[in-house]
Design a protein around this motif. Sequence first.
Motif, PDB file in Angstrom:
ATOM      1  N   TYR A  97       1.213  -1.252  -0.083  1.00  0.00           N
ATOM      2  CA  TYR A  97      -0.036  -0.082   0.242  1.00  0.00           C
ATOM      3  C   TYR A  97       0.648   1.092   0.073  1.00  0.00           C
ATOM      4  O   TYR A  97       1.004   2.290  -0.827  1.00  0.00           O
ATOM      5  N   THR A 133      -6.549   2.883  -3.283  1.00  0.00           N
ATOM      6  CA  THR A 133      -7.362   1.724  -2.263  1.00  0.00           C
ATOM      7  C   THR A 133      -8.136   0.185  -2.492  1.00  0.00           C
ATOM      8  O   THR A 133      -7.382  -0.702  -2.128  1.00  0.00           O
ATOM      9  N   VAL A 134      -8.791   1.099  -3.323  1.00  0.00           N
ATOM     10  CA  VAL A 134     -10.672   0.035  -3.553  1.00  0.00           C
ATOM     11  C   VAL A 134     -10.114  -1.019  -4.401  1.00  0.00           C
ATOM     12  O   VAL A 134      -9.864  -1.969  -4.319  1.00  0.00           O
ATOM     13  N   ALA A 137      -6.857  -3.136  -2.929  1.00  0.00           N
ATOM     14  CA  ALA A 137      -7.960  -4.208  -2.092  1.00  0.00           C
ATOM     15  C   ALA A 137      -9.098  -5.382  -2.554  1.00  0.00           C
ATOM     16  O   ALA A 137      -8.275  -6.559  -2.290  1.00  0.00           O
ATOM     17  N   PRO A 151     -14.553  -3.524  -8.847  1.00  0.00           N
ATOM     18  CA  PRO A 151     -14.557  -2.096  -8.448  1.00  0.00           C
ATOM     19  C   PRO A 151     -14.602  -1.196 -10.128  1.00  0.00           C
ATOM     20  O   PRO A 151     -15.249  -0.026  -9.716  1.00  0.00           O
ATOM     21  N   LEU A 194     -12.531   6.410   4.483  1.00  0.00           N
ATOM     22  CA  LEU A 194     -13.173   5.506   4.603  1.00  0.00           C
ATOM     23  C   LEU A 194     -11.497   4.533   3.409  1.00  0.00           C
ATOM     24  O   LEU A 194     -11.397   3.193   3.938  1.00  0.00           O
ATOM     25  N   THR A 195     -10.346   5.118   3.191  1.00  0.00           N
ATOM     26  CA  THR A 195      -9.153   4.925   3.176  1.00  0.00           C
ATOM     27  C   THR A 195      -8.273   3.543   4.196  1.00  0.00           C
ATOM     28  O   THR A 195      -7.956   2.381   3.206  1.00  0.00           O
ATOM     29  N   ILE A 198     -10.244  -0.203   4.175  1.00  0.00           N
ATOM     30  CA  ILE A 198     -10.561  -0.192   3.721  1.00  0.00           C
ATOM     31  C   ILE A 198      -8.659  -1.278   3.424  1.00  0.00           C
ATOM     32  O   ILE A 198      -9.009  -2.425   3.579  1.00  0.00           O
ATOM     33  N   VAL A 201      -8.859  -3.642   7.068  1.00  0.00           N
ATOM     34  CA  VAL A 201      -9.629  -4.581   6.334  1.00  0.00           C
ATOM     35  C   VAL A 201      -8.923  -5.671   5.235  1.00  0.00           C
ATOM     36  O   VAL A 201      -9.305  -6.843   5.835  1.00  0.00           O
ATOM     37  N   SER A 202      -8.698  -5.404   4.371  1.00  0.00           N
ATOM     38  CA  SER A 202      -8.160  -6.258   3.470  1.00  0.00           C
ATOM     39  C   SER A 202      -6.684  -6.529   3.843  1.00  0.00           C
ATOM     40  O   SER A 202      -6.788  -7.996   3.454  1.00  0.00           O
TER      41      SER A 202
END
Length: 215
Positions: A97, A133-134, A137, A151, A194-195, A198, A201-202
């Motif tokens: 990341y 990020t989306v 992830a 996505p 939210l970045t 996410i 969580v990933s």
Amino acid sequence: MQSVAFPRLALHIARKDWAESRRIIITLTAALLIPALLTRFNPGDSADFALGLLAGLLGGCGFGYAQYCFINERQRGTLDLLLSLPLEPGHLVLAKYVSVYSMVLFTVNVPALIVTNLTLTYVVNATALFLATVFMAATVVSKQAWAPQLPLFFILLVIVPFRTLATRYFPEGLGIVVAVTSNPLLLPSLALALTPVIALVSMWVFVRAVAKAQR
């Protein structure tokens, strides 16, 4: 065997990814100069074209960098090699990341030097980080090569014509939609908040999958 310290790991991963992705980084950075120049020197006549080009390139940055930094590692088999090293799987994901974010911030902010609008610069940075990020992830939690495309399709099919869909299927809520979209900082700020969620969580999903595979 002692695990590699995270700062050292992140630096090593970023240097490796930059070396492998330098062509796409240069290409996307140069491409983003076009909407930046249009916004700076011809803001009236070219506004819609520049905005559409900017949106497409921001999605392309996140998609491309996630593809290069994680999916390619899976396809080449080098992800398993990295996991065999003395490092924590979660640290590896976070280092990836960091690598992707460094590419995105460079690609976005070099053209942003031309634009003197701080609000636009913030919106573009927040949007670019969220999209990256989306896409990242999706590549982290799934082994499928098409994972980051999901996505992308969602953005193209749902988010882009959002106002049209809301008008047709939820007209009573159109006022809320207008209120939200009329504030240029609200949605980017929510996306930026939210970045990290996410990303974490990933990482958690990936660590669990690795632990399960090693049992």
